[in-house]
Design a protein around this motif. Sequence first.
Motif, short mmCIF file in Angstrom:
data_model
loop_
_atom_site.label_atom_id
_atom_site.label_comp_id
_atom_site.label_asym_id
_atom_site.label_seq_id
_atom_site.Cartn_x
_atom_site.Cartn_y
_atom_site.Cartn_z
N LEU A 130 29.61 8.98 -30.69
CA LEU A 130 29.59 10.26 -31.37
C LEU A 130 28.09 10.30 -32.03
CD1 LEU A 130 33.18 10.95 -32.98
CD2 LEU A 130 32.33 11.70 -30.76
N GLN A 131 27.25 11.39 -31.71
CA GLN A 131 25.97 11.50 -32.32
C GLN A 131 26.30 12.44 -33.53
OE1 GLN A 131 22.44 12.13 -30.11
NE2 GLN A 131 21.78 13.64 -31.63
N ILE A 132 25.99 12.13 -34.78
CA ILE A 132 26.25 13.19 -35.91
C ILE A 132 24.98 13.33 -36.65
CG2 ILE A 132 28.52 12.03 -36.32
CD1 ILE A 132 27.15 10.57 -38.43
N ILE A 133 23.93 12.80 -36.49
CA ILE A 133 22.63 13.39 -37.16
C ILE A 133 21.60 12.73 -36.26
CG2 ILE A 133 23.33 13.55 -39.34
CD1 ILE A 133 22.26 10.99 -39.95
N ALA A 134 20.31 13.39 -36.38
CA ALA A 134 19.23 13.01 -35.65
C ALA A 134 17.96 13.51 -36.97
CB ALA A 134 18.82 13.89 -34.49
N VAL A 135 16.97 12.34 -37.41
CA VAL A 135 16.47 12.54 -38.20
C VAL A 135 15.00 12.02 -37.73
CG1 VAL A 135 17.97 12.67 -40.19
CG2 VAL A 135 16.96 10.42 -39.33
N GLN A 150 31.21 11.25 -47.42
CA GLN A 150 31.75 11.87 -48.69
C GLN A 150 32.50 13.17 -48.19
OE1 GLN A 150 28.66 12.53 -51.45
NE2 GLN A 150 28.42 10.21 -52.08
N LYS A 151 32.25 13.78 -47.33
CA LYS A 151 32.63 15.09 -46.82
C LYS A 151 33.87 14.86 -46.24
CE LYS A 151 28.46 17.74 -46.16
NZ LYS A 151 27.72 18.77 -45.40
N ALA A 152 34.23 13.84 -45.50
CA ALA A 152 35.29 13.33 -44.68
C ALA A 152 35.57 11.92 -44.89
CB ALA A 152 35.24 14.08 -43.47
N PRO A 153 35.96 11.56 -46.20
CA PRO A 153 36.16 10.20 -46.24
C PRO A 153 37.40 9.50 -45.40
CG PRO A 153 36.92 11.49 -48.39
CD PRO A 153 36.10 12.20 -47.44
N SER A 154 38.46 10.48 -45.44
CA SER A 154 39.59 9.97 -44.59
C SER A 154 39.43 9.75 -43.09
CB SER A 154 40.74 10.71 -44.86
OG SER A 154 40.43 12.24 -44.17
N LEU A 155 38.16 10.27 -42.57
CA LEU A 155 37.98 10.02 -41.20
C LEU A 155 37.06 8.97 -41.18
CD1 LEU A 155 38.18 13.74 -40.20
CD2 LEU A 155 39.85 12.25 -39.75
N LEU A 156 35.93 9.26 -41.77
CA LEU A 156 34.90 8.41 -41.65
C LEU A 156 34.93 7.09 -42.61
CD1 LEU A 156 32.01 11.15 -41.51
CD2 LEU A 156 33.12 9.99 -39.69
N SER A 157 35.56 6.11 -41.98
CA SER A 157 35.63 4.83 -42.91
C SER A 157 34.99 3.82 -42.20
CB SER A 157 37.13 4.44 -42.73
OG SER A 157 37.61 4.21 -41.43
N LYS A 194 38.19 16.34 -34.72
CA LYS A 194 38.67 16.24 -35.97
C LYS A 194 37.42 16.41 -37.17
CE LYS A 194 42.12 13.16 -34.78
NZ LYS A 194 42.87 11.51 -34.66
N LEU A 195 36.25 15.83 -36.66
CA LEU A 195 34.95 16.11 -37.67
C LEU A 195 34.55 17.56 -37.92
CD1 LEU A 195 33.02 12.83 -36.55
CD2 LEU A 195 34.38 13.36 -38.54
N LYS A 196 34.80 18.36 -36.59
CA LYS A 196 34.49 19.60 -36.74
C LYS A 196 35.27 20.56 -37.65
CE LYS A 196 32.00 19.76 -32.10
NZ LYS A 196 32.05 20.35 -30.69
N LEU A 197 36.53 20.19 -37.47
CA LEU A 197 37.43 20.66 -38.46
C LEU A 197 37.06 20.76 -39.96
CD1 LEU A 197 40.95 20.02 -36.72
CD2 LEU A 197 39.61 22.18 -36.67
N GLN A 198 36.24 19.51 -40.34
CA GLN A 198 35.83 19.46 -41.59
C GLN A 198 34.45 19.99 -41.84
OE1 GLN A 198 37.64 17.94 -44.02
NE2 GLN A 198 39.49 17.78 -42.63
N GLN A 199 34.14 20.60 -40.89
CA GLN A 199 32.54 21.50 -41.01
C GLN A 199 31.45 20.61 -40.75
OE1 GLN A 199 32.71 24.78 -41.17
NE2 GLN A 199 34.73 24.43 -41.10
#
Length: 214
Positions: A130-135, A150-157, A194-199
């Motif tokens: 899953l690509q989540i950012i590009a800087v 911090q936005k989705a601590p339960s999902l991103l462990s 699931k991540l998209k549901l957390q914006q």
Amino acid sequence: MNIKQSFSVIQSAVLIVSLSILSGCSSTMNSAQKSTRNTAETNHQPYVQITQQELQQLQTSSAQWQAIKPDLERLLLIESDLKLLITQLTAIANEEASQSSPQPQQVSSAKPADTTSVLPSDTKNALFALQIIAVTQQSQLAPSWQAIQQKAPSLLSDKFITNVETAQVKGMTYYRLKIGAYQYQKNAQADCDKLKLQQLNCMVTHYTDHPVKL
């Protein structure tokens, strides 16, 4: 005694009473007919002569028959209803027995879907991530990743594997942060949803084996 046996006993009793009544009437009428036949054979006359007593016996038998006729008709209706009721009760009992009997368990030969992220030991079979950012600066990877966690601590462990892919786009270098290691695309898409549901933005892409510690 169960319901079916109880109705069988009731049916037998009704039939015995009916036969007893019919037997009595038949015996009386047979006696009168026998007397009349004997008189006719003795006199050899075209008309049958009977005594007053025999006439009274015939009248009594006829009255008895007329009196019990409605009861016999009701008994026949009751017998028919009993047969129908027993048939229905038997069908219900058979259906309940089939429902209460244990059903054989079907063993599924399908391989269970991998619904969780693959751990580091399974990266050799990984095809998707899953690509989540590009800087545009590598130093931005760590703070960006921490902000997303911090936005989705339960999902991103910490179980997620982090990799970086470097790409040149129109002369600009981009550092793409990819997380997870999936063998099946559908599992990667499930985590992305699931991540998209957390914006949180994400997209399913190919796995890149360039681990980075963030």
